[in-house]
Design an enzyme around this catalytic site. Structure first.
Site, PDB file in Angstrom:
ATOM      1  CB  SER A 175      -0.952  -0.047   1.202  1.00 58.17           C
ATOM      2  OG  SER A 175      -1.932   0.959   1.098  1.00 58.17           O
ATOM      3  CG  HIS A 190      -4.343  -0.973  -0.636  1.00 60.69           C
ATOM      4  ND1 HIS A 190      -4.074  -0.987   0.704  1.00 60.69           N
ATOM      5  CD2 HIS A 190      -4.926  -2.163  -0.905  1.00 60.69           C
ATOM      6  CE1 HIS A 190      -4.476  -2.134   1.225  1.00 60.69           C
ATOM      7  NE2 HIS A 190      -4.987  -2.864   0.257  1.00 60.69           N
ATOM      8  CG  ASP A 242      -5.963  -5.615   2.472  1.00 65.02           C
ATOM      9  OD1 ASP A 242      -6.404  -6.746   2.755  1.00 65.02           O
ATOM     10  OD2 ASP A 242      -5.946  -5.159   1.317  1.00 65.02           O
TER      11      ASP A 242
END
Length: 190
Positions: A14, A41, A133
């Site tokens: 991310s 992401h 995540d």
């Protein structure tokens, strides 16, 4: 390296992903023996990441189509706005199901479905990121007998994601980005 024959690599990242992936992906050769599936992401809409990494990498690099067969020597980047799943027949499925931990694509979704398909032949890697995540997915890879590597939180641009993965999956090996790249280069060579 002993153990099951490597069959696939999954990577989740991310915040700070471009820098982290840029330290790993260019080191993999064009004939890398396994596929690499990646979730980053990104906001919805064109991200430019596929073109960026394709220009830096010897491996074929692409955003997959739904139902596309997964093949070695190819890196697949989840398209913005879609979950990327691995089907039982080792093809890619794209989904617009609800975001997971505010993310679509979700690292957990990729890791959990890849663990179901590849089992002990899967290597899962959690890189820098600012949420949790990937932690559940890392645990799923480990439970299926796969290998889990985590970017060392002490050197990660955003340590929250690798820290969460280590808490959820204590068997994961924290490594530097160079250590992760070295590990990947050794897959299938012994």
């Amino acid at each position: 390296m002993s153990g099951p024959t490597p069959q696939a690599v999954v990577i989740g990242a991310s915040a700070g992903a471009v820098q982290a992936l840029s330290a790993i992906l260019p080191r993999l050769p064009a004939d890398y023996p396994v596929p690499v599936l990646i979730v980053v992401h990104v906001p919805d809409g064109p991200s430019g990441l596929t073109a960026l990494f394709a220009s830096k990498s010897a491996m074929a690099f692409r955003e997959p189509e739904d139902k596309e067969p997964i093949v070695p020597a190819t890196a697949y980047l989840a398209p913005p706005g879609y979950h990327m799943l691995v089907e039982a027949d080792r093809s890619i499925a794209l989904s617009t199901d609800e975001p997971v931990l505010f993310s679509r694509p979700s690292i957990d979704v990729l890791f959990e479905t890849a663990a179901d398909s590849y089992g002990a032949g899967l290597t899962g890697i959690i890189l820098t990121g600012a949420n949790e995540d990937g932690a559940r997915g890392a645990a799923a890879v480990h439970k299926a007998g796969g290998t889990v590597l985590v970017e060392d939180p002490a050197t990660a641009y955003a340590p929250a994601m690798p820290t969460a993965a280590l808490m959820r999956c204590p068997a994961a090996a924290p490594m530097s980005l160079d250590g992760i790249a070295d590990h990947l280069l050794n897959l299938g060579t012994s």
